[in-house]
Design an enzyme around this catalytic site. Structure first.
Site, PDB file in Angstrom:
ATOM      1  N   HIS A 116      12.559  79.152  16.270  1.00  0.00           N
ATOM      2  CA  HIS A 116      12.714  80.592  16.524  1.00  0.00           C
ATOM      3  C   HIS A 116      13.749  80.722  17.655  1.00  0.00           C
ATOM      4  O   HIS A 116      13.825  79.855  18.521  1.00  0.00           O
ATOM      5  CB  HIS A 116      11.351  81.132  16.975  1.00  0.00           C
ATOM      6  CG  HIS A 116      11.267  82.620  17.145  1.00  0.00           C
ATOM      7  ND1 HIS A 116      11.786  83.274  18.235  1.00  0.00           N
ATOM      8  CD2 HIS A 116      10.714  83.578  16.364  1.00  0.00           C
ATOM      9  CE1 HIS A 116      11.550  84.570  18.124  1.00  0.00           C
ATOM     10  NE2 HIS A 116      10.903  84.780  16.989  1.00  0.00           N
ATOM     11  N   ASP A 193       6.057  74.859  20.941  1.00  0.00           N
ATOM     12  CA  ASP A 193       5.939  76.293  20.684  1.00  0.00           C
ATOM     13  C   ASP A 193       4.812  76.460  19.657  1.00  0.00           C
ATOM     14  O   ASP A 193       4.979  76.141  18.482  1.00  0.00           O
ATOM     15  CB  ASP A 193       7.286  76.803  20.143  1.00  0.00           C
ATOM     16  CG  ASP A 193       7.220  78.237  19.648  1.00  0.00           C
ATOM     17  OD1 ASP A 193       6.124  78.809  19.570  1.00  0.00           O
ATOM     18  OD2 ASP A 193       8.292  78.780  19.316  1.00  0.00           O
ATOM     19  N   GLN A 196       3.004  80.158  16.229  1.00  0.00           N
ATOM     20  CA  GLN A 196       2.556  80.368  14.849  1.00  0.00           C
ATOM     21  C   GLN A 196       1.361  79.508  14.455  1.00  0.00           C
ATOM     22  O   GLN A 196       0.850  79.642  13.349  1.00  0.00           O
ATOM     23  CB  GLN A 196       3.710  80.099  13.868  1.00  0.00           C
ATOM     24  CG  GLN A 196       4.804  81.140  13.904  1.00  0.00           C
ATOM     25  CD  GLN A 196       4.327  82.533  13.504  1.00  0.00           C
ATOM     26  OE1 GLN A 196       3.270  82.699  12.898  1.00  0.00           O
ATOM     27  NE2 GLN A 196       5.099  83.542  13.847  1.00  0.00           N
ATOM     28  N   LYS A 219      -0.321  87.130  18.540  1.00  0.00           N
ATOM     29  CA  LYS A 219      -0.388  86.429  17.246  1.00  0.00           C
ATOM     30  C   LYS A 219      -1.767  85.785  17.055  1.00  0.00           C
ATOM     31  O   LYS A 219      -2.015  85.054  16.112  1.00  0.00           O
ATOM     32  CB  LYS A 219       0.710  85.374  17.165  1.00  0.00           C
ATOM     33  CG  LYS A 219       2.104  86.003  17.303  1.00  0.00           C
ATOM     34  CD  LYS A 219       3.183  85.147  16.748  1.00  0.00           C
ATOM     35  CE  LYS A 219       4.547  85.522  17.288  1.00  0.00           C
ATOM     36  NZ  LYS A 219       5.287  86.428  16.422  1.00  0.00           N
ATOM     37  N   CYS A 357      14.453  86.003  13.293  1.00  0.00           N
ATOM     38  CA  CYS A 357      14.852  85.354  14.555  1.00  0.00           C
ATOM     39  C   CYS A 357      15.108  83.869  14.356  1.00  0.00           C
ATOM     40  O   CYS A 357      14.808  83.056  15.248  1.00  0.00           O
ATOM     41  CB  CYS A 357      13.821  85.573  15.664  1.00  0.00           C
ATOM     42  SG  CYS A 357      13.562  87.289  16.053  1.00  0.00           S
TER      43      CYS A 357
HETATM   44  N1  PMP Z   1       8.188  81.143  18.469  1.00  0.00           N
HETATM   45  C1  PMP Z   1       7.776  81.405  17.230  1.00  0.00           C
HETATM   46  C2  PMP Z   1       7.617  80.257  16.258  1.00  0.00           C
HETATM   47  C3  PMP Z   1       7.506  82.709  16.836  1.00  0.00           C
HETATM   48  O1  PMP Z   1       7.100  82.965  15.586  1.00  0.00           O
HETATM   49  C4  PMP Z   1       7.650  83.754  17.778  1.00  0.00           C
HETATM   50  C5  PMP Z   1       7.362  85.199  17.414  1.00  0.00           C
HETATM   51  N2  PMP Z   1       7.848  85.594  16.166  1.00  0.00           N
HETATM   52  C6  PMP Z   1       8.068  83.433  19.075  1.00  0.00           C
HETATM   53  C7  PMP Z   1       8.325  82.120  19.382  1.00  0.00           C
HETATM   54  C8  PMP Z   1       8.243  84.479  20.114  1.00  0.00           C
HETATM   55  O2  PMP Z   1       7.026  85.067  20.432  1.00  0.00           O
HETATM   56  P1  PMP Z   1       6.973  86.373  21.330  1.00  0.00           P
HETATM   57  O3  PMP Z   1       7.912  87.363  20.717  1.00  0.00           O
HETATM   58  O4  PMP Z   1       5.543  86.795  21.240  1.00  0.00           O
HETATM   59  O5  PMP Z   1       7.381  85.989  22.711  1.00  0.00           O
END
Ligand code: PMP
Length: 399
Positions: A116, A193, A196, A219, A357
């Site tokens: 991401h 990270d 997910q 999440k 993203c």
């Molecule tokens: N890493 C991953 C794999 C994600 O899916 C996301 C959110 N889509 C993020 C980081 C970023 O999370 P946040 O917007 O809650 O900071």
């Protein structure tokens, strides 16, 4: 998962809602919403400052969540649990301190090609600033990383590995336990990270021996604007604070400041107290259902949805790893993903369209965007059937 849906007030408001966008953000159960409300109604005061009983109550409620996160991730100590505003904030914390101070000219940070943007840009910026190199481990057309490639990518210049547990676009579950072992055999620390994976995978930071791990509350059926950074005590103690102000000090004069020990050192200013309390309720919710139960349910839906989608002529699934979480990206030939999302939206089927993203993933598959369906505890087979019906409608419009 009978009756689970009734725990989520959004489905009372919209009884026909087919919510297939939990990878973006999950819906919130009553208990989480009630916990935030109750905090403001019954416990509201600032934390760590007041001596009066209400302030002590607020502090207790806030710190109780830290204890819950400790149990949830099996961290050795509560001191290693830092509250942030989310995964993005947690990555930026580690990038702007740990990585910025370790990476020098010619040093390397290893990431995967499926990160991401939140787990890509902060490391890229560190490398740009320090003359370092961002090394990217590729994945194959199925959306799978090779451990051999990963091992090769780590050199004697590698200062850190940052990798996602689950890809938010491809659904791939990466073998993080093996990756951590490989990195550690070369004395390289690892940042995971877990944005997910946190809702459906049991994460034990001690069993994994991971150096840093981040997730977002929203999440995990919790509130937005709150997240967690876990870091090994030895690293957190060695890091300088990234933000300065109240709450994070031991003593201040005009000449110098002595900082508070961890975790306060990294929690400058008034935190998202109600959000942290809500996160505690979210952890209680997840534990009451059980991550293994959630995973089993999502796995069943994933199988059912994948089979149903495969039966649609002209639909290509993007990301076909054997180890997948409840995320399916696809394209419907002849219809732009945004049109698919708009038409499905009109039928109360919420799915996402875009690059999610992860623009480098789109570049790899030479696609501008994909449609993404993501599954959670409140979904059922009926939701998938409505999705399929909606997609057939889209096809009829574009035929
Ligand atoms: N890493 C991953 C794999 C994600 O899916 C996301 C959110 N889509 C993020 C980081 C970023 O999370 P946040 O917007 O809650 O900071």
């Amino acid at each position: 998962m009978k009756n689970i849906r009734s725990l989520f007030p959004i489905f009372k408001e919209y009884p026909n809602l087919v919510y297939l966008d939990s990878a973006s953000t999950t819906q919130k159960p009553h208990s989480v919403i009630d916990a935030e409300l109750a905090f403001y109604q019954k416990q509201n005061a600032n934390v760590h400052r007041g001596i009066y009983p209400l302030a002590a109550k607020a502090t207790q409620a806030y710190e109780a969540t830290r204890e819950k996160v400790k149990q949830f991730l099996n961290t050795p100590s509560v001191k290693e649990v830092i509250f942030t505003s989310g995964t993005t904030d947690s990555v930026n914390l580690v990038a702007s301190t740990f990585a910025l101070d370790r990476v020098g000219e010619g040093d390397e940070v290893v990431i995967s090609a499926m990160e991401h943007h939140a787990n890509l840009i902060p490391w890229q910026q560190v490398c740009l600033q320090k003359g370092g190199k961002l090394v990217v481990v590729p994945f194959d057309t199925e959306g799978v990383l090779s451990l051999a490639d990963f091992e090769k990518a780590i050199t004697d210049r590698t200062k850190l590995v940052a990798v996602t547990h689950v890809s938010n676009t491809l659904g791939t579950v990466n073998p993080i336990a093996d990756m951590i072992k490989i990195a550690h055999s070369k004395n390289v620390p690892v940042f995971v990270d877990a944005a997910q994976s946190v809702a459906s995978h049991v994460l034990d930071v001690q069993a994994l021996d991971v150096d840093f791990l981040a997730f977002s509350g929203h999440k995990l059926f919790g509130p937005t604007g709150v997240g967690v950074l876990y870091g090994k005590e030895k690293w957190l103690n060695s890091m300088r604070p990234h933000r300065f102000g109240g709450e994070m000090i031991r003593d201040v004069t005009f000449k110098r400041t002595l900082f508070a020990p961890i975790p306060q050192k990294f929690e400058a200013g008034t935190p998202n107290i109600a959000g942290v309390v809500g996160l505690g309720a979210a952890i209680d919710f997840v534990e009451s259902v059980g991550q293994t139960v959630i995973k089993k349910h999502v796995d069943e839906l994933l199988k059912y949805a994948t089979n149903a989608l495969k039966n649609i002529e002209g639909l290509d699934i993007i990301g076909q790893a054997k180890e997948k979480s409840g995320i399916i990206s696809f394209i419907l030939r002849g219809a732009h993903p945004h049109d698919v999302a708009t038409i499905l939206g009109q039928q109360e089927v919420c799915i996402r369209a875009g690059h999610h993203c992860t623009q480098p993933i789109m570049d790899f598959y030479e696609l501008p965007a994909t449609v993404r369906v993501s599954l959670s505890v409140y979904n059922d087979f009926d939701d998938i059937d409505k999705l399929i019906k909606g997609l057939k409608k889209v096809q009829a419009i574009f035929a």
